[in-house]
Design a protein around this motif. Structure first.
Motif, mmCIF file in Angstrom:
data_model
loop_
_atom_site.group_PDB
_atom_site.id
_atom_site.type_symbol
_atom_site.label_atom_id
_atom_site.label_comp_id
_atom_site.label_asym_id
_atom_site.label_seq_id
_atom_site.Cartn_x
_atom_site.Cartn_y
_atom_site.Cartn_z
ATOM 1 N N ASP A 154 0.830 -1.213 0.000
ATOM 2 C CA ASP A 154 0.000 0.000 0.000
ATOM 3 C C ASP A 154 0.857 1.252 0.000
ATOM 4 N N VAL A 155 1.898 1.267 0.831
ATOM 5 C CA VAL A 155 2.777 2.437 0.908
ATOM 6 C C VAL A 155 3.517 2.630 -0.415
ATOM 7 N N VAL A 156 3.968 1.526 -1.022
ATOM 8 C CA VAL A 156 4.653 1.609 -2.315
ATOM 9 C C VAL A 156 3.725 2.188 -3.378
ATOM 10 N N THR A 157 2.486 1.707 -3.403
ATOM 11 C CA THR A 157 1.520 2.207 -4.385
ATOM 12 C C THR A 157 1.305 3.705 -4.226
ATOM 13 N N GLN A 158 1.157 4.158 -2.983
ATOM 14 C CA GLN A 158 0.965 5.581 -2.731
ATOM 15 C C GLN A 158 2.183 6.389 -3.179
ATOM 16 N N LEU A 159 3.370 5.882 -2.860
ATOM 17 C CA LEU A 159 4.607 6.577 -3.225
ATOM 18 C C LEU A 159 4.716 6.712 -4.745
ATOM 19 N N LEU A 160 4.506 5.610 -5.457
ATOM 20 C CA LEU A 160 4.643 5.619 -6.910
ATOM 21 C C LEU A 160 3.563 6.474 -7.577
ATOM 22 N N THR A 161 2.372 6.465 -6.997
ATOM 23 C CA THR A 161 1.280 7.264 -7.551
ATOM 24 C C THR A 161 1.580 8.757 -7.419
ATOM 25 N N ARG A 162 2.114 9.149 -6.251
ATOM 26 C CA ARG A 162 2.448 10.559 -6.045
ATOM 27 C C ARG A 162 3.617 10.994 -6.934
ATOM 28 N N ALA A 163 4.662 10.159 -6.978
ATOM 29 C CA ALA A 163 5.886 10.548 -7.673
ATOM 30 C C ALA A 163 5.789 10.365 -9.183
ATOM 31 N N GLY A 164 4.947 9.411 -9.626
ATOM 32 C CA GLY A 164 4.920 9.067 -11.039
ATOM 33 C C GLY A 164 6.055 8.109 -11.372
ATOM 34 N N MET A 165 5.978 7.501 -12.554
ATOM 35 C CA MET A 165 6.991 6.538 -12.972
ATOM 36 C C MET A 165 7.454 6.847 -14.397
ATOM 37 N N PRO A 166 8.044 8.020 -14.605
ATOM 38 C CA PRO A 166 8.493 8.371 -15.959
ATOM 39 C C PRO A 166 9.665 7.486 -16.386
ATOM 40 N N PRO A 167 9.739 7.142 -17.668
ATOM 41 C CA PRO A 167 10.844 6.306 -18.144
ATOM 42 C C PRO A 167 12.146 7.101 -18.238
ATOM 43 N N ALA A 168 13.212 6.579 -17.624
ATOM 44 C CA ALA A 168 14.533 7.181 -17.780
ATOM 45 C C ALA A 168 15.230 6.586 -19.000
ATOM 46 N N THR A 169 14.973 5.295 -19.250
ATOM 47 C CA THR A 169 15.462 4.608 -20.448
ATOM 48 C C THR A 169 14.342 3.685 -20.919
ATOM 49 N N GLU A 170 14.585 2.993 -22.009
ATOM 50 C CA GLU A 170 13.560 2.073 -22.521
ATOM 51 C C GLU A 170 13.377 0.854 -21.615
ATOM 52 N N ARG A 171 14.289 0.642 -20.684
ATOM 53 C CA ARG A 171 14.191 -0.501 -19.773
ATOM 54 C C ARG A 171 13.485 -0.166 -18.454
ATOM 55 N N THR A 172 13.184 1.089 -18.231
ATOM 56 C CA THR A 172 12.590 1.498 -16.955
ATOM 57 C C THR A 172 11.200 0.899 -16.772
ATOM 58 N N LEU A 173 10.944 0.359 -15.585
ATOM 59 C CA LEU A 173 9.594 -0.097 -15.241
ATOM 60 C C LEU A 173 8.697 1.120 -15.053
ATOM 61 N N THR A 174 7.538 1.118 -15.682
ATOM 62 C CA THR A 174 6.680 2.303 -15.642
ATOM 63 C C THR A 174 5.260 2.005 -15.182
ATOM 64 N N THR A 175 5.008 0.818 -14.624
ATOM 65 C CA THR A 175 3.673 0.504 -14.113
ATOM 66 C C THR A 175 3.770 0.057 -12.657
ATOM 67 N N VAL A 176 2.759 0.402 -11.885
ATOM 68 C CA VAL A 176 2.741 0.028 -10.471
ATOM 69 C C VAL A 176 2.684 -1.494 -10.327
ATOM 70 N N ASP A 177 1.856 -2.162 -11.129
ATOM 71 C CA ASP A 177 1.766 -3.623 -11.057
ATOM 72 C C ASP A 177 3.104 -4.274 -11.373
ATOM 73 N N GLY A 178 3.782 -3.751 -12.388
ATOM 74 C CA GLY A 178 5.092 -4.289 -12.730
ATOM 75 C C GLY A 178 6.092 -4.112 -11.602
ATOM 76 N N MET A 179 6.014 -2.969 -10.914
ATOM 77 C CA MET A 179 6.935 -2.739 -9.802
ATOM 78 C C MET A 179 6.634 -3.675 -8.642
ATOM 79 N N HIS A 180 5.364 -3.931 -8.363
ATOM 80 C CA HIS A 180 5.045 -4.861 -7.279
ATOM 81 C C HIS A 180 5.620 -6.254 -7.557
ATOM 82 N N LYS A 181 5.561 -6.701 -8.793
ATOM 83 C CA LYS A 181 6.146 -8.002 -9.149
ATOM 84 C C LYS A 181 7.657 -7.979 -8.967
#
Length: 254
Positions: A154-181
């Protein structure tokens, strides 16, 4: 009214003050009185008294809109704390660089971003350099992922939602579900990897520093070609041992 003991055996009013500062930080640095009440569960008169005191001392400022925001005096505290963290981390990072030959870093979680507080450079002519004090989003770094793996979903989801997940490179994870995995895998194996997710051609391994109050991690980083030759079954236990030793520096028991 007599001073009440807080949840950790300390002074309740001080604990409440820091809780409110944390709520402000978690919300991006600015909230209304009613938002603080909803988030903290404290009575409005109590919050008003604490905010008035913090405004008077410069640790909080009140906007023309009547919203409360983190104040400038906190900057000096943060900068001093970062220097202190860096000073006691450097001997451990030096050991890590000596063991691996690569640049080692320590970072801490500050609100929704990570900030690098110490570094020990590699002796290779081609080496990684991350400026101490640099702030980046957690999702694209090994240190950030190592720290998030210590948090609840829950805390991770809130953090990622607030900060966003912009891609730094083409390999960057950009989804909350992907980060949880990804974080589930990190918890299972005990370390995280940034495989060109923050910077193309750079690979990084990181482990969390257990027990760090605000979240901390140490890492090694270098060019992809050299880092793929590092035996993780040899170096990860060394990193975990140094992280355990470093965690004793965070012991705040009084």
């Amino acid at each position: 009214m007599s001073t009440a003991a807080g949840r950790s055996g300390g002074v309740q009013s001080i604990e409440r003050t820091f809780d409110l500062l944390e709520e402000l930080a978690d919300a991006g640095g600015e909230m209304t009185l009613s938002e603080l009440a909803d988030a903290s569960g404290l009575p409005l008169p109590t919050i008003h008294r604490i905010m008035k005191t913090l405004v008077g001392s410069g640790y909080v400022r009140q906007q023309p809109s009547r919203r409360y925001a983190l104040g400038p005096r906190l900057i000096r505290l943060g900068e001093t704390a970062s220097r202190a963290l860096g000073s006691f981390a450097r001997p451990y990072l030096a050991q890590l660089t000596e063991a691996t030959g690569e640049t080692s870093n320590m970072a801490v979680l500050d609100s929704d971003q990570i900030v690098y507080v110490a570094q020990n450079p590699s002796m290779h002519s081609m080496r990684m350099f991350t400026e101490v004090g640099r702030r980046v989003n957690a999702h694209a770094t090994a240190v950030g992922k190592a720290m998030m793996a210590e948090l609840s979903d829950d805390v991770v989801t809130q953090l990622l939602t607030r900060a966003g997940m912009p891609p730094a490179t083409e390999r960057t994870l950009t989804t909350v579900d992907g980060m949880h995995k990804e974080l589930d895998a990190i918890r299972e194996r005990g370390y995280s990897v940034d495989d060109g997710e923050q910077e193309v051609g750079v690979r990084c391994f990181a482990v969390a520093v257990p027990g760090a109050p605000a979240g901390a991690a140490i890492s090694i980083s270098g060019p992809e070609g050299r880092m793929t030759r590092i035996a993780t079954d040899e170096i990860i236990p060394t990193m975990q041992r140094l992280a355990q030793e470093l965690s004793k520096e965070f012991d705040t028991t009084v």
